[in-house]
Design a protein around this motif. Sequence first.
Motif, PDB file in Angstrom:
ATOM      1  N   ILE A 299       0.836  -1.204   0.000  1.00  0.00           N
ATOM      2  CA  ILE A 299       0.000   0.000   0.000  1.00  0.00           C
ATOM      3  C   ILE A 299       0.872   1.255   0.000  1.00  0.00           C
ATOM      4  CG2 ILE A 299      -1.723   1.318   1.297  1.00  0.00           C
ATOM      5  CD1 ILE A 299      -2.810  -1.169  -0.132  1.00  0.00           C
ATOM      6  N   GLU A 300       1.996   1.206   0.673  1.00  0.00           N
ATOM      7  CA  GLU A 300       2.899   2.361   0.666  1.00  0.00           C
ATOM      8  C   GLU A 300       3.458   2.591  -0.734  1.00  0.00           C
ATOM      9  OE1 GLU A 300       5.371   5.596   1.689  1.00  0.00           O
ATOM     10  OE2 GLU A 300       3.458   4.805   2.416  1.00  0.00           O
ATOM     11  N   ALA A 301       3.778   1.512  -1.453  1.00  0.00           N
ATOM     12  CA  ALA A 301       4.253   1.661  -2.836  1.00  0.00           C
ATOM     13  C   ALA A 301       3.176   2.323  -3.700  1.00  0.00           C
ATOM     14  CB  ALA A 301       4.637   0.297  -3.401  1.00  0.00           C
ATOM     15  N   LEU A 302       1.927   1.925  -3.489  1.00  0.00           N
ATOM     16  CA  LEU A 302       0.831   2.526  -4.238  1.00  0.00           C
ATOM     17  C   LEU A 302       0.613   3.983  -3.848  1.00  0.00           C
ATOM     18  CD1 LEU A 302      -1.595  -0.508  -4.201  1.00  0.00           C
ATOM     19  CD2 LEU A 302      -0.824   0.682  -6.265  1.00  0.00           C
ATOM     20  N   ARG A 303       0.733   4.270  -2.563  1.00  0.00           N
ATOM     21  CA  ARG A 303       0.579   5.667  -2.124  1.00  0.00           C
ATOM     22  C   ARG A 303       1.620   6.554  -2.789  1.00  0.00           C
ATOM     23  NH1 ARG A 303       2.671   9.476   0.363  1.00  0.00           N
ATOM     24  NH2 ARG A 303       4.551   8.256   0.812  1.00  0.00           N
ATOM     25  N   LYS A 304       2.868   6.096  -2.798  1.00  0.00           N
ATOM     26  CA  LYS A 304       3.925   6.892  -3.432  1.00  0.00           C
ATOM     27  C   LYS A 304       3.642   7.089  -4.915  1.00  0.00           C
ATOM     28  CE  LYS A 304       7.716   5.790  -0.253  1.00  0.00           C
ATOM     29  NZ  LYS A 304       9.030   5.106  -0.095  1.00  0.00           N
ATOM     30  N   PHE A 305       3.168   6.026  -5.577  1.00  0.00           N
ATOM     31  CA  PHE A 305       2.865   6.134  -7.001  1.00  0.00           C
ATOM     32  C   PHE A 305       1.788   7.178  -7.247  1.00  0.00           C
ATOM     33  CE2 PHE A 305      -0.242   4.627 -10.242  1.00  0.00           C
ATOM     34  CZ  PHE A 305       0.462   5.031 -11.366  1.00  0.00           C
ATOM     35  N   TYR A 306       0.672   7.087  -6.535  1.00  0.00           N
ATOM     36  CA  TYR A 306      -0.447   7.990  -6.793  1.00  0.00           C
ATOM     37  C   TYR A 306      -0.127   9.437  -6.431  1.00  0.00           C
ATOM     38  CZ  TYR A 306      -4.121   4.650  -8.099  1.00  0.00           C
ATOM     39  OH  TYR A 306      -4.897   3.731  -8.765  1.00  0.00           O
ATOM     40  N   PHE A 307       0.541   9.650  -5.305  1.00  0.00           N
ATOM     41  CA  PHE A 307       0.768  11.020  -4.834  1.00  0.00           C
ATOM     42  C   PHE A 307       2.056  11.634  -5.373  1.00  0.00           C
ATOM     43  CE2 PHE A 307      -2.384   9.619  -1.785  1.00  0.00           C
ATOM     44  CZ  PHE A 307      -3.119  10.764  -1.502  1.00  0.00           C
ATOM     45  N   ASP A 308       3.133  10.846  -5.445  1.00  0.00           N
ATOM     46  CA  ASP A 308       4.441  11.400  -5.790  1.00  0.00           C
ATOM     47  C   ASP A 308       4.936  10.966  -7.161  1.00  0.00           C
ATOM     48  OD1 ASP A 308       4.452  12.391  -3.154  1.00  0.00           O
ATOM     49  OD2 ASP A 308       5.367  10.533  -2.406  1.00  0.00           O
ATOM     50  N   GLY A 309       4.407   9.855  -7.663  1.00  0.00           N
ATOM     51  CA  GLY A 309       4.977   9.262  -8.856  1.00  0.00           C
ATOM     52  C   GLY A 309       6.102   8.311  -8.492  1.00  0.00           C
ATOM     53  N   ILE A 310       6.556   7.559  -9.475  1.00  0.00           N
ATOM     54  CA  ILE A 310       7.677   6.645  -9.298  1.00  0.00           C
ATOM     55  C   ILE A 310       8.759   7.057 -10.273  1.00  0.00           C
ATOM     56  CG2 ILE A 310       6.259   4.744  -8.451  1.00  0.00           C
ATOM     57  CD1 ILE A 310       6.223   3.592 -11.269  1.00  0.00           C
ATOM     58  N   PRO A 311       9.996   6.579 -10.097  1.00  0.00           N
ATOM     59  CA  PRO A 311      11.074   6.996 -11.003  1.00  0.00           C
ATOM     60  C   PRO A 311      10.673   6.867 -12.477  1.00  0.00           C
ATOM     61  CG  PRO A 311      11.983   5.745  -9.194  1.00  0.00           C
ATOM     62  CD  PRO A 311      10.487   5.676  -9.037  1.00  0.00           C
TER      63      PRO A 311
END
Length: 574
Positions: free
Chosen positions: A210-222
């Motif tokens: 869920i933390e990986a998904l949160r980062k993706f939705y809010f911050d994006g991923i590399p």
Amino acid sequence: MITSSIKAASRRIVASVLGGCMATAPLSAQPCAPTIDPDRSIVVHDPALLKEPFALRKVIAQLLRDLPVPASGADAEAALMASLVATFAKSEEVNPISNVVMKVDVRPGENQLVASRLLDPDDEYGLVPVGLFNRLDLAPRNFRNCGEYRIVYAFKAPISPPKVGKFDDRFFLIFEMKMPNPQFVGAAGCLGLADFWRDLSDIEDDAQRIEALRKFYFDGIPGYTPGPIHPHHLGALGQLRGNLFIEDKWQLREWKLLSTDPGRFVMEPVKSNPLAELYVDAGKKADGLDPLRAEFHAAFVAHKGILEGLLEPELVFIPKAMMTDPRLNPHSPAFDRSHYEKVVVNRVGLPTPDGRFNEFQSDSQGTLDVPEENLGSDFRNDITFALQKLLTGFPLGASVTIDDVMARAGAATCGGCHQHANEKPIGTVNTVTFNWPTTQNNKGFVHITETGQLSKTLTDSMIPFRRDTLAKFICDPPLDETAGLGYLQERFEAALADYNQTLTDYRLTRLNVITTLQRDALTQGGPPATAAELTDAERKVTARFEESLRQKMEAVGDAERNLPGAFVENRRPH
């Protein structure tokens, strides 16, 4: 983890785009068969895990922060939500493409919702996250975007006894955010995103996933920033959808985020939802719609028009695909009826030249928005005549009737997909009729409930297709097809450039008006411009640009929707 052959396939496509600059290893003989857990990589639907990381207030706060004129704080958050609630008091809207005034139902129950309560997860009317949806399958063929990434919100539970009407009060909002391809290099630019979602299947720890998904939705991923939660991804490139049950008539609507000062949600036509009255014969209703009705009738039976889109599975895809997949060949010993039906269900679409025919609401209850209930006898004859010609291109053993066509037209709308197309016949193969799937298992025909339960339409038909689409894309990503899109590609790029220029003009005009007002006050020796004067000046600029911005947002959406899909020719937007 993903096998070496899958990674090699990814490297090969990247290398082809970059002109062979990347060394690639020989493909392994091992077959490409990525492990994909649909509950981790396609639909994440555990409300308890999602509640805190994806709280609605956090999403609204981020949207406000990233507006051209940023805003923050509880008042600004409530004001943005209140702009959506205010639209339920409207009785008409103007279609921004056809300029036709269309009636809209006033919904007093929804209009009484209090924005601050919607943002409070502890309130009975507070909206909480119930699902995250990976919609890579909605990517266009040129991969100008990598599909949509959605968040669904609902009350914690249906409110009973209801405050309004006879049925439990329910309310769903779906943030449907398109993710631009950051590299503009076709399919290669979306492979990293596909890998990210696939890799979620390997993460056993719920909190970590869920933390990986949160980062993706809010911050994006590399390689993919910003993330989906961004004003642009709910404006020109996405939308907000509402599934409304407070007033007794169940209805679906859409909004876009207008990036003005202040930012606000504005209603937009519901995609793939032609005004039901357009199915009526010309001259039968004194509603002033006959000119638009004539355009709709012509578009329905035209070459590569709406009718051909509804028949695309049997008319185009299956005749080609069954050459290599005997499961789709009705006369092969390997024919698989279940597979055949899933292909048809997932490929039926309702393509229109643009959004001029679409209305601003889609009813799921009653017959008002059911195509066959509105179909005039003359129009029915015209469709039947065109259908008979097209049936000659079907695989031997496959057929549809005019009633099947109308059921497909209904199923392609919001209301039909949720309710009025349930279990209606949509075709025949080898003399056996097959039906549109059902949502009736799911506590009142939604695709996801307040507890995260999914409909049979999703679990039996659509999620397996999306899982297989993700796997195929990772294993065998298509080469760039932008060059073959011609006018459709040019139209999209021109519409996007026009919208971006208008948004820039709005920002510069607003800044110039404010600066001039402040400078004139100083040079004339008077008192500084008051906050009220500045606000009034800003509002006038916004009013001047609003109609143009809305029209150009819709033009971008129309041009994007008319691009053929990467995985499905005619993409259903809901």
